[in-house]
Design a protein around this motif. Structure first.
Motif, PDB file in Angstrom:
ATOM      1  N   VAL A 118       0.855  -1.182   0.000  1.00 45.25           N
ATOM      2  CA  VAL A 118       0.000   0.000   0.000  1.00 45.25           C
ATOM      3  C   VAL A 118       0.893   1.235   0.000  1.00 45.25           C
ATOM      4  N   SER A 119       0.702   2.092  -0.984  1.00 45.60           N
ATOM      5  CA  SER A 119       1.397   3.385  -1.000  1.00 45.60           C
ATOM      6  C   SER A 119       0.391   4.462  -0.632  1.00 45.60           C
ATOM      7  N   ALA A 120       0.864   5.491   0.031  1.00 44.38           N
ATOM      8  CA  ALA A 120      -0.034   6.535   0.530  1.00 44.38           C
ATOM      9  C   ALA A 120       0.491   7.908   0.149  1.00 44.38           C
ATOM     10  N   VAL A 121      -0.416   8.861   0.133  1.00 46.59           N
ATOM     11  CA  VAL A 121      -0.062  10.251  -0.156  1.00 46.59           C
ATOM     12  C   VAL A 121       0.564  10.864   1.091  1.00 46.59           C
ATOM     13  N   LEU A 122       1.741  11.426   0.946  1.00 44.44           N
ATOM     14  CA  LEU A 122       2.427  12.098   2.047  1.00 44.44           C
ATOM     15  C   LEU A 122       2.217  13.603   1.932  1.00 44.44           C
ATOM     16  N   PRO A 123       2.546  14.350   2.975  1.00 44.93           N
ATOM     17  CA  PRO A 123       2.394  15.810   2.914  1.00 44.93           C
ATOM     18  C   PRO A 123       3.158  16.404   1.732  1.00 44.93           C
ATOM     19  N   PRO A 124       2.706  17.567   1.244  1.00 47.65           N
ATOM     20  CA  PRO A 124       3.359  18.178   0.077  1.00 47.65           C
ATOM     21  C   PRO A 124       4.690  18.831   0.383  1.00 47.65           C
ATOM     22  N   HIS A 125       5.130  18.824   1.629  1.00 47.04           N
ATOM     23  CA  HIS A 125       6.407  19.400   2.027  1.00 47.04           C
ATOM     24  C   HIS A 125       7.182  18.378   2.861  1.00 47.04           C
ATOM     25  N   PRO A 126       8.491  18.520   2.988  1.00 48.00           N
ATOM     26  CA  PRO A 126       9.252  17.591   3.832  1.00 48.00           C
ATOM     27  C   PRO A 126       8.775  17.605   5.277  1.00 48.00           C
ATOM     28  N   HIS A 127       8.718  16.439   5.874  1.00 51.42           N
ATOM     29  CA  HIS A 127       8.359  16.278   7.276  1.00 51.42           C
ATOM     30  C   HIS A 127       9.321  15.291   7.922  1.00 51.42           C
ATOM     31  N   LYS A 128       9.362  15.297   9.243  1.00 52.12           N
ATOM     32  CA  LYS A 128      10.149  14.337   9.999  1.00 52.12           C
ATOM     33  C   LYS A 128       9.225  13.266  10.566  1.00 52.12           C
ATOM     34  N   LEU A 129       9.541  12.010  10.284  1.00 47.05           N
ATOM     35  CA  LEU A 129       8.809  10.889  10.865  1.00 47.05           C
ATOM     36  C   LEU A 129       9.440  10.574  12.214  1.00 47.05           C
ATOM     37  N   ILE A 130       8.649  10.675  13.282  1.00 47.20           N
ATOM     38  CA  ILE A 130       9.184  10.522  14.634  1.00 47.20           C
ATOM     39  C   ILE A 130       8.542   9.369  15.393  1.00 47.20           C
TER      40      ILE A 130
ATOM     41  N   LEU B 158       6.251   2.528  18.383  1.00 46.57           N
ATOM     42  CA  LEU B 158       7.634   2.982  18.474  1.00 46.57           C
ATOM     43  C   LEU B 158       7.689   4.499  18.415  1.00 46.57           C
ATOM     44  N   GLN B 159       8.407   5.088  19.356  1.00 47.05           N
ATOM     45  CA  GLN B 159       8.701   6.516  19.315  1.00 47.05           C
ATOM     46  C   GLN B 159      10.208   6.688  19.221  1.00 47.05           C
ATOM     47  N   LEU B 160      10.677   7.433  18.234  1.00 47.50           N
ATOM     48  CA  LEU B 160      12.107   7.662  18.085  1.00 47.50           C
ATOM     49  C   LEU B 160      12.605   8.583  19.192  1.00 47.50           C
ATOM     50  N   PRO B 161      13.901   8.540  19.485  1.00 48.87           N
ATOM     51  CA  PRO B 161      14.432   9.423  20.530  1.00 48.87           C
ATOM     52  C   PRO B 161      14.227  10.891  20.177  1.00 48.87           C
ATOM     53  N   GLU B 162      14.213  11.713  21.205  1.00 54.65           N
ATOM     54  CA  GLU B 162      14.088  13.148  20.995  1.00 54.65           C
ATOM     55  C   GLU B 162      15.212  13.647  20.093  1.00 54.65           C
ATOM     56  N   GLY B 163      14.865  14.475  19.128  1.00 54.80           N
ATOM     57  CA  GLY B 163      15.865  15.042  18.239  1.00 54.80           C
ATOM     58  C   GLY B 163      16.258  14.163  17.086  1.00 54.80           C
TER      59      GLY B 163
ATOM     60  N   VAL C  38      14.943  18.426  12.944  1.00 57.69           N
ATOM     61  CA  VAL C  38      15.525  17.872  14.169  1.00 57.69           C
ATOM     62  C   VAL C  38      17.016  17.711  13.916  1.00 57.69           C
ATOM     63  N   PRO C  39      17.838  17.718  14.969  1.00 59.69           N
ATOM     64  CA  PRO C  39      19.298  17.733  14.761  1.00 59.69           C
ATOM     65  C   PRO C  39      19.873  16.472  14.135  1.00 59.69           C
ATOM     66  N   TYR C  40      19.239  15.312  14.368  1.00 55.09           N
ATOM     67  CA  TYR C  40      19.834  14.064  13.913  1.00 55.09           C
ATOM     68  C   TYR C  40      18.905  13.323  12.955  1.00 55.09           C
ATOM     69  N   ALA C  41      19.535  12.702  11.957  1.00 53.78           N
ATOM     70  CA  ALA C  41      18.794  11.921  10.973  1.00 53.78           C
ATOM     71  C   ALA C  41      18.763  10.460  11.394  1.00 53.78           C
ATOM     72  N   ALA C  42      17.578   9.865  11.374  1.00 51.98           N
ATOM     73  CA  ALA C  42      17.469   8.432  11.638  1.00 51.98           C
ATOM     74  C   ALA C  42      17.952   7.655  10.421  1.00 51.98           C
ATOM     75  N   GLY C  43      18.549   6.498  10.665  1.00 54.31           N
ATOM     76  CA  GLY C  43      19.049   5.658   9.584  1.00 54.31           C
ATOM     77  C   GLY C  43      18.874   4.190   9.912  1.00 54.31           C
ATOM     78  N   MET C  44      19.358   3.334   9.031  1.00 58.63           N
ATOM     79  CA  MET C  44      19.139   1.898   9.205  1.00 58.63           C
ATOM     80  C   MET C  44      20.253   1.096   8.555  1.00 58.63           C
ATOM     81  N   LEU C  45      20.757   0.112   9.304  1.00 60.11           N
ATOM     82  CA  LEU C  45      21.602  -0.947   8.748  1.00 60.11           C
ATOM     83  C   LEU C  45      20.756  -2.211   8.719  1.00 60.11           C
ATOM     84  N   SER C  46      20.519  -2.774   7.546  1.00 62.22           N
ATOM     85  CA  SER C  46      19.681  -3.961   7.410  1.00 62.22           C
ATOM     86  C   SER C  46      20.547  -5.150   7.014  1.00 62.22           C
ATOM     87  N   TYR C  47      20.329  -6.275   7.682  1.00 66.26           N
ATOM     88  CA  TYR C  47      21.043  -7.517   7.378  1.00 66.26           C
ATOM     89  C   TYR C  47      20.015  -8.585   7.017  1.00 66.26           C
ATOM     90  N   ALA C  48      20.248  -9.286   5.892  1.00 65.22           N
ATOM     91  CA  ALA C  48      19.343 -10.349   5.464  1.00 65.22           C
ATOM     92  C   ALA C  48      20.127 -11.389   4.677  1.00 65.22           C
TER      93      ALA C  48
END
Length: 967
Positions: free
Chosen positions: A46-58, A118-123, A164-174
């Motif tokens: 399922v793909s969804a419509v996101l806001p028309p401007h950049p946002h932070k997913l927290i 899940l709530q990401l850390p502050e910032g 927010v000051p920090y960007a969330a990222g991901m290392l995925s192993y499969a």
């Protein structure tokens, strides 16, 4: 009373607005709409419509049950396989035979086994939406059985429009693998190395296997090669959420191994990796944060690094000077306000003494006072001396910038004699080692006066130690961050070519274990390797002059060397068998980029080289793909000397991906003594532009946030302040306390200790890429052989037709565009918190209780007044009905006995009044019909009144009269 209640309601609304409006959280639902599937183990996307401007997913709130859904994965991509049609909220398709995204994709969230919110850390947050690396989000939902008719599984995304000051990222192993039957323990391993220019901090981990998985853990080799360090371990049969983990810093060069331990004693045939719940998987997802985004996949022990991943250097991008009004690095002359800080004479005297503590607190106050001064004051030269030209720049592990200045130590024609001895008899008196804030250029530390003769380049290791190569001293010097000398290699002021001598060295590159390589340099044309104690280990084959820069890539076990005049980068072996022997040559002269001056890493560990020749703007060139380069405007006459990649101020990019910054130093013949201060360029992606300087703040007042822990929360509370961990997690903690540290690995889960630390055992398999239930099987131009399915193109067309005719299930729509635009106006406000405080919640609860009491009180008084008026009316007209004789004689006689009061005494007047009122309503009798009958209207009018009024009404009135009468 009505007026008072209105005031309370108004205050309550205003308080609620005050409490909740600061966060500006908005929610976007991605739930599976109506879509018929008649098979088990189906995958819907399922793909969804996101806001028309950049946002932070927290935060992410899942909506699923493990009895129905095996897993949910969130993919980020620039284009989903199906885009929602105009006016539609979502698009849905079967993705077990069609791809999730058209083009590259990244996984940034996963759910399974009734995992909590899940709530990401502050910032910390993911940038999503237009003009980000995650333009679209696709939810992949794997159904265990045939989808129930009332199912609306999916997720709710919690977004905010602020940076927010920090960007969330991901290392995925499969991994892809095969498990033999009847094995109590079968290990599957997957190893990849961290390639980056910045350290990465892990804060949450999710593991995933199917029924046979018993333990999943991650380990890395100790920096001193003394053993294996377990970073994380978890039972995959527990809820498969992102569980907060110990804060480990992952450094460039760290080789991480993920191991899955399977028990196949229940199987009589081999088990393969695959997409159904009868198959198996070996997955780990490490959620992390850094200044710029970092998302990559390790499959089959190979890192999937792409130049179009979020946070990569954009292919179509331009460099421009940082327009921030608050970027104010030290100027060459070193002017500071007079009268602030330490006394000039005292400070100058301290600089000529031994390198002891330089009163760091005074220095901090010195520059803080300078920033806070409101009225102009006379400017004088910094008591620690002028800065002069910036010759080299690097970044520390904390992200701060270290700059090496020349001050009065300019390299002139007579600086060295014919024997390469420096002609100066005293070192440079000015303090030339300076630590700067990366956003605004504020001086955080300064030292090094009276130490260096001709400082050339600076480096900082993973421990924060500062290394300076002094071409004039012919030495490499190692300092503590405060300026205390820790080690000196080479013979002071004496050039040479022996094992522990240098002749005008240029740069040092330090490995994680403390060993280091020296580019030696202007005379010897070689690279030399030393151990962590400064003992000679090996030297390279001869390299064409000048050996100007050196860079070690521990993941590749390769040493890169810049041969300046030859416009060439050489790759040397680092492994012991071929140590410092030539591996490859990258001749960049043919592309016309100029001479090779300095080497550095890109965001995903790609090797970059700064190239320049007089009269041509400098370029940052990809060593392996020299057709990729970025031009630094206005540098044709600057003699660029060194560079460092970093993150640009977040005020420039808002809630979007943080731009990259390029810090540039210039020193040389082209600009002579006027090369100027440290310059900062910003890499602007194509289609975007920097904000107008007038729209930016005059000061960088963002407080650095040190992110806390990620939080697992009960359903629907992904932005709550108080975490309530899942029941199973609490059981884990109790088990850890009971078993003790000896029986547990990192984060309190029982580790497969013996087998895991050795890293290999019987039946061990090296895995490949089965992306946690990513069952599109690398479907670029996918073809499917399953007999149950139609051919891909026909099936896709059928789905499009079906989607066009089928109404989607009701889901909560994203906010309207107008409201988004209102929220975006607040982007300049940097929120320090994304949750509601406990005091505010308590205040709201108290206010709500007071409001409820006021409403009930008001209702009681109103009802009482109404019935009291009704009773008084009955005193006049009620005589006809209850006691006064009239023409018809149909009423009771005056002295007739009244109905007896209840045996239990008087009942509550309030309840009696309520009963009377309700009786009137149910009886359908209005005031006129019930009591307004004239005494002389008709003979026997009293009897007719009794027939009109119900018996319940009469009984209620009689009880009211009796309760109000004297005994």
């Amino acid at each position: 009373m009505v007026f008072g209640t209105g005031i309370l309601l108004t205050v309550g609304v205003l308080l609620l607005h005050l409490v909740y409006s600061k966060s500006h959280h908005i929610e976007v639902n991605i739930t599976v709409p109506e879509f018929n599937i008649d098979k088990a183990d189906a995958y819907l996307c399922v793909s969804a419509v996101l806001p028309p401007h950049p946002h932070k997913l927290i935060g992410v709130i899942p909506h699923a049950r493990q009895e129905v859904v095996h897993h949910i994965l969130l993919y980020g991509c620039t284009e989903p396989h199906m885009v929602p049609k105009s006016g539609a909220e979502t698009a849905v398709w079967r993705c077990d035979m069609l791809p999730v995204c058209n083009g590259p994709s990244v996984i940034f969230y996963g759910w399974g086994r009734n995992a909590p919110d899940l709530q990401l850390p502050e910032g910390v947050g993911y940038s999503v939406g237009e003009l980000t690396g995650i333009k679209f989000i696709v939810a992949q939902v794997h159904y265990l059985a045939v989808r129930p008719p009332d199912d609306h599984s999916g997720v709710t995304l919690v977004l905010k429009p602020h940076p927010v000051p920090y960007a969330a990222g991901m290392l995925s192993y499969a991994s892809w693998f095969e498990i033999p039957p009847g094995k109590k323990s079968h290990l599957v391993q997957n190893t990849c190395c961290v390639k980056s220019y910045q350290p990465l901090t892990m804060f949450a981990v999710r593991v995933h296997t199917h029924a046979l998985g018993r333990q999943v853990y991650m380990a890395r080799e100790m920096w001193n090669h003394s053993g294996i360090e377990t970073l994380y371990t978890r039972d995959p049969q527990l809820p498969q959420s992102f569980v907060p983990s110990t804060r480990h810093v992952l450094w460039p060069g760290d080789r991480l191994t993920v191991t899955c331990d399977f028990d196949s004693t229940s199987r009589s045939t081999p088990t393969l990796a695959g997409g159904t719940h009868n198959d198996e998987m070996c997955n780990m997802y490490i959620m992390l944060y850094s200044k710029t985004p970092y998302l990559t996949m390790c499959s089959d022990s190979t890192a999937d690094i792409r130049d179009d991943s979020p946070g990569a250097l954009p292919r179509e991008a331009s460099l421009a000077l940082d327009p921030s009004p608050f970027w104010k690095p030290p100027q060459p002359e070193g002017l500071v306000p007079a009268g602030l800080g330490a006394d000039a004479d005292d400070a100058a005297a301290e600089d000529e003494e031994d390198e002891e503590d330089k009163k760091e607190e005074e220095e901090e106050d010195y520059y803080e006072d300078y920033e806070e001064a409101e009225t102009p004051v006379p400017m004088v030269v910094d008591p620690r001396g002028a800065y002069g030209d910036a010759t080299s720049v690097t970044a520390g592990p904390d992200g701060n910038i270290w700059v090496l200045y020349r001050a009065s130590g300019v390299w002139q024609a007579d600086t060295f004699d014919s024997g390469k001895h420096i002609t100066r008899d005293k070192p440079v008196p000015e303090a030339v080692v300076v630590q700067l804030d990366p956003d605004n250029g504020t001086v955080l530390a300064r030292w090094g006066g009276g130490v260096f003769y001709l400082p050339h380049m600076i480096s900082v290791d993973a421990a924060g130690n500062v290394w300076v190569v002094d071409t004039g001293r012919h030495q490499v010097l190692k300092f503590a961050p405060g300026g205390q000398l820790l080690m000196a290699v080479g013979t002071e002021l004496t050039p040479g070519s022996g094992p522990e001598q240098f002749c005008q060295p240029t740069q040092v590159s330090v490995l994680r274990d403390g060993s280091f390589l020296v580019a030696d340099g202007y005379c010897n044309n070689r690279v030399v390797l030393f151990d962590s104690a400064g003992k000679f280990v090996a030297e390279s084959v001869p390299i064409p002059a000048v050996v100007h820069s050196v860079l070690v890539d521990e993941c590749e076990e390769v040493v890169y060397v810049a041969s300046r005049e030859a416009a060439t980068v050489l790759a040397l072996h680092l492994n012991p068998n071929q140590r410092l022997q030539l591996q490859a040559t990258y001749d960049l002269a043919a592309q016309g980029h100029g001479q090779a001056w300095a080497l550095g890493f890109g965001p995903y560990g790609e090797q970059l080289v700064l190239m320049w020749r007089q009269g041509q703007d400098a370029r940052l060139v990809n060593v392996r793909f020299p057709e990729q380069f970025w031009t630094l405007p206005g540098t044709a006459q600057l003699s660029p000397h060194d560079f460092q990649l970093g993150g640009a101020p977040m005020q420039l990019s808002g809630a979007g991906d943080r731009f990259h910054a390029v810090y540039l130093t210039s020193v040389g013949v082209a600009c002579d003594k006027e090369c100027g201060p440290l310059r900062k360029f910003v890499l602007v992606p194509g289609g975007m532009q920097l904000p107008n300087p007038a729209d930016l703040p005059a000061t960088s007042d963002v407080t650095d946030i040190h992110p806390g822990d990620a939080k697992l929360l009960p359903g629907g509370t992904a932005i709550s302040e108080q975490p309530h961990h899942h029941e199973e997690i609490e059981k884990e903690k109790k088990a850890q306390a009971a078993n003790g540290p000896a029986a547990t690995g990192a984060d309190g889960n029982a580790a497969a200790a013996a087998a895991g630390d050795e890293g290999a055992g019987e039946g061990q398999t090296e895995g490949g890429a089965m992306v946690a239930d990513d069952y599109d099987e690398e479907v670029e131009g996918d073809s499917v052989d399953a007999e149950d399915y139609e051919e891909s193109k026909e099936y896709e067309q059928d789905m499009q037709d079906y989607y066009g005719e089928t109404k989607t299930a009701p889901t909560k729509a994203p906010l309207e565009k107008e409201r988004f635009e209102v929220l975006v106006q607040d982007k300049k406000v940097v929120e320090q918190s994304t949750s509601v405080s406990g005091w505010a919640i308590a205040l709201v609860v108290v206010l709500a209780a007071l409001m409820a009491f006021s409403v009930l009180r008001f209702a009681k008084l109103s009802l009482s007044a109404y019935l009291h008026e009704d009773t008084r009316g009955g005193a006049a007209g009620g005589a006809i009905e209850l006691g006064q004789p009239h023409a018809g004689g149909g009423a009771h006689a005056k002295g007739a006995a009244a109905p007896a009061a209840p045996a239990s005494g008087k009942r509550s007047g309030m309840w009696e009044m309520a009963e009377g009122l309700m009786s009137r309503m149910h009886g359908g009798v209005g005031r006129a019909g019930g009591r307004g009958v004239s005494a002389g209207s008709h003979g026997g009018a009293g009897g007719r009144s009794g027939r009109v009024a119900s018996r319940e009404v009469e009984a209620a009135r009689e009880r009211e009269r009796l309760l109000r009468s004297e005994p």
